[in-house]
Enzyme design. Structure first.
Site, PDB file in Angstrom:
ATOM      1  CD  GLU A 278      -2.400  -1.192   2.869  1.00 35.14           C
ATOM      2  OE1 GLU A 278      -2.304  -0.199   3.613  1.00 35.14           O
ATOM      3  OE2 GLU A 278      -3.080  -2.200   3.148  1.00 35.14           O
TER       4      GLU A 278
ATOM      5  CE  LYS B 162       4.962   5.351   7.180  1.00 33.92           C
ATOM      6  NZ  LYS B 162       4.506   6.658   7.616  1.00 33.92           N
TER       7      LYS B 162
ATOM      8  CG  ASP C 185       3.543  12.630   4.782  1.00 32.92           C
ATOM      9  OD1 ASP C 185       3.432  12.350   5.991  1.00 32.92           O
ATOM     10  OD2 ASP C 185       4.448  13.337   4.323  1.00 32.92           O
TER      11      ASP C 185
ATOM     12  CE1 TYR D  16      -7.784   6.568  -1.535  1.00 23.58           C
ATOM     13  CE2 TYR D  16      -5.877   7.981  -1.148  1.00 23.58           C
ATOM     14  CZ  TYR D  16      -6.844   7.467  -2.000  1.00 23.58           C
ATOM     15  OH  TYR D  16      -6.878   7.844  -3.300  1.00 23.58           O
TER      16      TYR D  16
ATOM     17  CE  LYS E  93       9.352   7.200   7.200  1.00 18.90           C
ATOM     18  NZ  LYS E  93       9.418   8.590   7.622  1.00 18.90           N
TER      19      LYS E  93
ATOM     20  CB  CYS F 256      24.234  46.363  -9.726  1.00 16.57           C
ATOM     21  SG  CYS F 256      24.772  44.919 -10.649  1.00 16.57           S
TER      22      CYS F 256
ATOM     23  CB  CYS G  95      27.869  47.168 -13.021  1.00 20.03           C
ATOM     24  SG  CYS G  95      26.162  47.716 -12.795  1.00 20.03           S
TER      25      CYS G  95
ATOM     26  CB  CYS H 225      21.385  45.896 -12.068  1.00 19.07           C
ATOM     27  SG  CYS H 225      22.698  46.809 -12.896  1.00 19.07           S
TER      28      CYS H 225
ATOM     29  CB  CYS I  37      25.322  45.744 -15.541  1.00 14.48           C
ATOM     30  SG  CYS I  37      25.455  44.385 -14.365  1.00 14.48           S
TER      31      CYS I  37
END
Ligand code: IVH
Length: 694
Positions: free
Chosen positions: A127, A129, A131, A242, A337, A431, A434, A449, A455
């Site tokens: 099945e 698992k 969560d 479920y 797991k 920036c 530059c 910038c 730049c």
């Protein structure tokens, strides 16, 4: 440090033992009671196993209050406590994410059942698992009378009111289905309450809109909803369920087992109306368990809900009974797991990267960590707001998450691990490349910038953008080479690229003659291109491939596009005011026109068509949606008229819709249009628009 994997390792350090117990208690409380964990599950599991190993190795150290001796945490005071008639057990976890995890379990089962090597394979039920959180549902004479959380396994919380709001949980057993058994006088069904991923996203969206706290993941959202003290709020939280097992059961007639197998039990639950996952299957022997594990792992990211592994259970209930339990765990079941998608790591630095359009992005540099199947060293924070919201600081211990192919993200910071002098992150005023001013415009989330092509970071990105496969394509021109060319001052602008000689390339680091020649050839080849590729390659903001194609098709030539006024640009389908404005701004700058002229002078060529002469189009650039029945026009006729006038017809109303053409019995589209303030037209009003009267 104590190594739990080594049998006969050094005696445990008593302070380590103490620390492990305290830490695990603390986090179990946060997880189970507060619904606010501050440690990823994988880390918790690791510490738990370390403690378990110490206690196995040295049983004299075991105390009844050790976290290994209980299943969860005590219930919240606010809910009535429920003593479970049959304790809600935990299952042994197999963290070895390899095939051997399944083989180990099968070998253990065979050993405990004293099966010889030639005995047939054991049948299991495999099945997912889920969560979420475990729930015990108690039915008396077929009616739901109580729902309880697992709590510490002995007693949980009475959350009946909230659980009743979950549509998937039957309030009465359905005994009418073919093959359904009669309702037993007493039946307890166990399963997982969870929140689907889409429901989780939508919930967080609503929470954000309402200025309320968002949830870290679907499991926490589900746990929060189940323990919501106000059932009216719980009812608005979309939960699912479920079924996967049984608690207490009494049958009308004494004697004889109710079900012979776990699979038979699940079938009976399904018949009574409980959701049982379609991913549940019978697997025979270790090989089929491995195949199941791998098949589900492949589907994991595409499933509509979170799972963190699979569970194997011996199918025969008689065999289950023979195997029994060890302390609090059944010997006949194991959770296998998947590799964790969240891990802990530390922040080494927070850099700021400059994109092609000058966008500044904070990038968190992380101590390398293996998560979601890869080693992660970087996680981007999209902008200053996100950086502030998550408040990530250098030196912080953080949870990083990587699921599927999604880029890694920092989920949250562990506040208790913050160093006292950790500094708040702020976007730099300049920036970082530059030194030009970094600006965040009103209403924008991003800092940019302002240096433009001054730049070097933006220049590099601009060159890479122009050279990419979907633009003019210069094969072999990658970021390392562009770094060298720009940083070495060899090229500054796009046209410089085409003035590169073989000699300047050969002079570069690690550049063989052959590779240099390949680059020269690739540059030569890229000169023969198409107008859409060239236009896209210029990197004008908001002009992607599709828009470049539309512009080229509409205007036929680059000059026509460069000189088109705003209104004409907006006449192109897909070009709205923002794109039109961006095109105008770009071509109004003399240096951009100069770049185009120089590229042409360098020999870049494409086919041009004649500008398409178009009749005046009253609806050009407008998007309309049609709904309801019009008095004289059919929908197709209306659509033809709109398109002939340059308009576009879309299927659904959005913020981008200009007009809704509504006839009789217009439904939800009309409501939506009103909600968004979209202008609503009737057929007459449309005709007036088409005639240019409106
Ligand atoms: S069976 C005696 N089956 O995992 C066996 N548990 O520690 C009882 N879980 O708290 C559990 N999916 O909430 C079982 N298909 C599944 C499951 C499942 C998720 C959870 C459950 C339990 C934990 C196991």
């Amino acid at each position: 440090m104590y190594n739990p994997d080594l049998p006969g390792a050094l005696p445990a350090d008593p302070s380590r033992l103490q620390w492990l117990r305290e830490t695990l208690h603390e986090h179990a409380h946060r997880y189970h009671v507060l619904d606010a964990p501050t440690m990823p599950d994988a880390e918790y599991d690791r510490l738990f196993r370390e403690l378990q190993a110490i206690e196995t190795e040295q049983p004299e150290l075991l105390t009844p209050d050790s976290p290994t001796q209980r299943v969860g945490a005590p219930p919240l005071a606010a809910f009535a406590s429920v003593r479970h008639a049959v304790p809600m057990l935990s299952i042994r976890t197999e963290t070895d994410a390899q095939a051997s995890g399944a083989h180990n379990f099968d070998a253990r089962v065979r050993r405990e059942l004293e099966l010889t090597d030639d005995a047939p394979a054991v049948d299991y039920v495999a099945e997912p698992k889920f969560d979420g959180l475990a729930m015990n549902l108690r039915y008396v004479q077929g009616r739901l009378v109580q729902a309880a959380t697992r709590g510490d396994g002995e007693s949980g919380e009475d959350v009946t009111q909230n659980i009743r709001t979950i549509g998937q949980i039957p309030l009465r057993l359905d005994t009418s289905a073919p093959g359904a058994l009669p309702a037993p006088p007493l039946l307890e069904v166990r399963g997982e309450v969870y929140m689907g991923r889409a429901d989780f996203e939508a919930l967080n969206e609503r929470q954000r809109a309402a200025g309320q706290k968002t949830f870290v993941n679907p499991r926490n959202a589900a746990a929060g909803a189940v323990r919501q003290l106000d059932p009216a709020i719980a009812a608005q939280r979309p939960l699912s369920f479920y079924a996967y097992g049984l608690g207490e059961l009494t049958l009308a007639q004494a004697g004889g087992p109710a079900f012979a197998s776990h699979h038979g039990l699940l079938q009976a639950l399904k018949n009574w109306g409980f959701p049982v996952s379609g991913l549940v299957t019978i697997a025979s022997g270790a090989t089929q368990l491995v195949a199941y594990y791998e098949a589900i792992a492949r589907q994991r990211d595409a499933l509509p809900f979170d799972i963190d592994g699979v569970v194997y259970k011996v199918n025969s209930l008689a065999l289950q009974q023979r195997m029994g339990f060890v302390t609090r765990e059944p010997r006949w079941a194991v959770a296998h797991k998947f590799p964790a998608q969240e891990q802990l790591t530390t922040v080494l630095s927070i850099d700021v990267q400059v994109g092609r359009t000058g966008k500044l992005t904070p990038v968190v540099k992380l101590a390398p960590v293996f998560v979601g199947g890869v080693t992660v060293t970087n996680a981007t924070l999209h902008n200053e707001d996100e950086a502030r919201r998550k408040d990530v600081r250098v030196g912080d211990t953080v949870v990083v998450r990587r699921a599927g192919d999604v880029i890694p993200e920092v989920v949250f910071v562990l506040p208790e691990k913050r160093l006292p002098d950790a500094m708040l992150f702020t976007m730099p005023a300049q920036c970082p490349v530059c030194g030009s001013a970094a600006v965040r415009e009103e209403g924008e989330a991003d800092h940019r910038c302002s240096g433009g092509l001054f730049c070097s970071a933006q220049r590099k990105q601009a060159i890479l953008h122009f050279a990419q496969r979907r633009a003019v394509e210069v094969e072999g021109l990658g970021d390392k080479l562009v770094d060298q060319l720009v940083d070495g001052g060899i090229i500054r602008t796009l046209p410089d690229l085409y003035r590169l000689g073989l000699s300047s390339l050969v002079a570069l680091d690690r550049m063989a003659d052959k590779s240099a020649q390949n680059i020269v050839d690739a540059l030569q080849q890229s000169k023969q291109t198409t107008l859409p590729r060239f236009l896209f390659g210029l990197g004008i903001r908001h002009v992607g491939e599709a828009t470049a194609k539309a512009l080229a098709g509409h205007f036929g030539s680059l000059d026509a596009i460069m000189d088109a006024p705003l209104e004409q640009l907006q006449a192109v389908s897909d070009v709205g005011p923002v794109v039109a404005h961006s095109l105008r701004t770009f071509f109004d700058q003399p240096h951009n026109r100069e770049v185009v002229a120089q590229l042409r002078a360098c020999g870049l060529r494409w086919q041009e068509g004649a500008p398409l002469a178009r009749p005046p189009t009253p609806l050009s650039g407008k998007t309309l949606v049609i709904t309801g029945t019009l008095p004289t026009l059919s929908r197709d006729q209306a659509k033809d008229l709109i398109e002939a006038a340059g308009g576009k017809v879309a299927g659904s109303v959005s913020k981008k819709t200009h007009y809704l053409l509504a006839g009789a019995e217009a439904g939800s589209k009309l409501d939506k249009a009103r909600e968004l303030g979209v202008v609503v037209l009737d057929e007459d009003a449309l005709k007036e628009l088409l005639d240019g009267r409106a």
